[in-house]
Write an enzyme that holds these catalytic residues in place. Structure first.
Site, PDB file in Angstrom:
ATOM      1  N   HIS A   1       0.846  -1.179   0.000  1.00 32.50           N
ATOM      2  CA  HIS A   1       0.000   0.000   0.000  1.00 32.50           C
ATOM      3  C   HIS A   1       0.889   1.239   0.000  1.00 32.50           C
ATOM      4  CE1 HIS A   1      -3.727  -2.188   0.852  1.00 32.50           C
ATOM      5  NE2 HIS A   1      -3.009  -2.951   1.651  1.00 32.50           N
TER       6      HIS A   1
ATOM      7  N   CYS B   1      -0.436   2.420  -4.435  1.00 33.88           N
ATOM      8  CA  CYS B   1      -1.311   3.522  -4.824  1.00 33.88           C
ATOM      9  C   CYS B   1      -0.514   4.818  -4.849  1.00 33.88           C
ATOM     10  CB  CYS B   1      -2.479   3.645  -3.853  1.00 33.88           C
ATOM     11  SG  CYS B   1      -3.651   2.283  -3.917  1.00 33.88           S
TER      12      CYS B   1
END
Length: 496
Positions: free
Chosen positions: A179, A221
């Site tokens: 992430h 991301c």
């Protein structure tokens, strides 16, 4: 090996130029002296391909592979790293030159339907076997990651002690998957990796003169924000990212999607950008494929044309390095010697993917749906889902309220959502960003993996000139309390 005099070598160069594209060859010859060796090495390789497999002809290959997460719901990140290791191993890169960071809590997790086995695709083989466990558990830290890159053994805490002991003729491959958020990359321990610190480490590595070229593949991301406006040319670094500076990246092979994992799996098996480059490597002779060609293949497979699910793969740094063969960094599997890369034989894209930030919810829901009614497993899955959602709603509403308290009801949302033009870094003052992150977390709880999405909002607060005291007052008003669960807890520390 055939040896050439300077005169005969020049004749060879001119003859090649006449047969191929003289403009391209001549432009390669007319390089700076420091770059000439790369061209003449390639000519020698052209004349005597039998020597191209020797490591001495390309320098030593080194690699750092890092999965920045833990928890079974993040299965895919460690699966990605294990798969990457297998590619390098089959390519001939030695274990002593591959440094692996992963929490190592997935293979034998009670949720894993195949104990001791990790797969990265629905019909894939075990990628866990043989993977070095250099830095696992709480040794997967920012400090150890940076020390490994810089070759600084004295700065390590725990782990195998393995570092990049590279030299000036060597080629380095770094792959990160987890992430992330604007300007930040997650870790299973705190603090997280901030873009300015990573770029500073890469600059130090270059200044030390301990590599010839470095390739960085980054899955997270908003991964483009790690290099956007920060990675200069001239460091001999070529980077590609799973997404632009303001886009999510995507998990794939997820429950309920197509292609789905085997029915006993309740988690995503891979990430779209990551499986795109690795499954491309799996089937080709990497002596025949360049970084640029793989970038184009991965970009197409990962794009938002992928049934509305996907992101824009980006490239940064010294783009001239994209002419290099993948072989320089990853070696090549001898079993693929006859599989020359051509654009038409790249793999088809997955038809559906899942936003990285929703993959944990997919896991909890799949677990809840399949568990027997009234069972402890079903109750636990429901609790996990509810806690994750409570944490998300708390963070979203808290950040929004902080913005309104600082900038007013109308201007607040606009300030928080502002995206800077391409080529500009996320924030002007990175120390301010880290200070305000800690200030917000003190009052509102941990951002955790989901909350990294709000890093742009906090950066914009910095860019607007807000000071720590103002942020503290607004955060205290916005968060009289915060949820008491693993997501919001500060017991592991601050993310900055």
């Amino acid at each position: 090996m055939i040896r050439y005099t300077a005169g005969s070598l020049l004749l060879l160069v001119l003859s090649i130029a006449a047969v191929v594209d003289s403009r391209d060859i001549i432009s390669d010859v007319l390089r700076l002296p420091s770059q000439a060796s790369r061209f003449f090495d390639s000519v020698a390789s052209f004349a005597d391909d039998s020597n191209s497999g020797d490591d001495d002809s390309v320098g030593t290959r080194w690699a750092v592979l890092i999965a920045g997460s833990n928890g079974y719901w993040n299965y895919r990140h460690q699966a990605d790293v294990c798969h990457a290791y297998q590619i390098l191993k089959k390519g001939g890169v030695k274990d002593e030159n591959i440094i692996v960071f992963m929490y190592d809590d997935i293979a034998y997790d009670e949720e894993n339907p195949r104990p001791g086995v990790i797969i990265n695709s629905p019909h894939g083989n075990d990628v866990y076997q043989g993977v070095p466990k250099d830095y696992i558990g709480d040794d997967v830290t920012v400090d150890n990651f940076f020390a490994a890159i810089l070759g600084n053994k004295s700065a390590l805490t725990g782990g195998s002690g393995k570092v990049l002991n590279s030299g000036p003729n060597d080629h380095i491959f770094i792959y990160y998957t987890d992430h992330g958020g604007p300007g930040v990359l997650g870790m299973p321990t705190y603090p997280y990796i901030y873009a300015d610190d990573l770029i500073d480490v890469l600059k130090k590595k270059h200044a030390a003169g301990t590599y010839k070229s470095l390739v960085f593949y980054l899955e997270s991301c908003e991964s483009g924000s790690i290099f956007e406006g920060l990675l200069p040319e001239g460091l001999n670094i070529y980077a590609t990212t799973a997404s632009g500076a303001d886009e999510s990246s995507w998990g794939c092979y997820c429950p309920g999607e197509y292609p789905s994992p085997p029915p006993e799996y309740e988690t995503c098996l891979g990430d779209l950008y990551s499986v795109a480059w690795m499954e491309d490597c799996d089937i080709h002779n990497l002596k025949t494929e360049t970084l640029r060609q793989q970038y184009q293949v991965v970009k197409k497979r990962t794009s938002s044309d992928n049934s509305g699910y996907g992101s824009s793969v980006m490239q940064y740094g010294d783009l001239k390095l994209s002419k290099d063969a993948l072989y320089l960094y990853m070696g090549t599997n001898p079993a693929n010697d006859n599989f020359t890369f051509v654009e038409d034989n790249s793999l088809r894209p997955s038809s559906k993917a899942v936003n990285q930030r929703d993959a944990d919810l997919i896991h909890f829901w799949a677990k809840y749906r399949k568990a027997p009614e009234g069972s402890a497993r079903k109750i636990n899955a429901q609790k996990q889902f509810a806690e994750a959602m409570a944490h998300r709603m708390h963070l979203d509403s808290s950040i929004e309220l902080v913005g309104k308290l600082l900038f007013g009801l109308e201007n607040g949302p606009e300030v928080l959502k502002t995206v800077r033009p391409a080529g500009q870094p996320l924030v002007d003052d990175w120390a301010c960003l880290k200070t305000l992150v800690r200030t917000f977390e003190t009052h509102c709880g941990s951002l955790s993996q989901y909350g990294m999405k709000h890093m742009r909002s906090i950066a914009n607060i910095c860019n607007a000139g807000i000071q720590k005291e103002q942020m503290s007052e607004a955060s205290a008003q916005a968060c009289p309390t915060f949820p008491s669960n693993q997501w919001s807890s500060l017991h592991k520390g601050f993310s900055a």
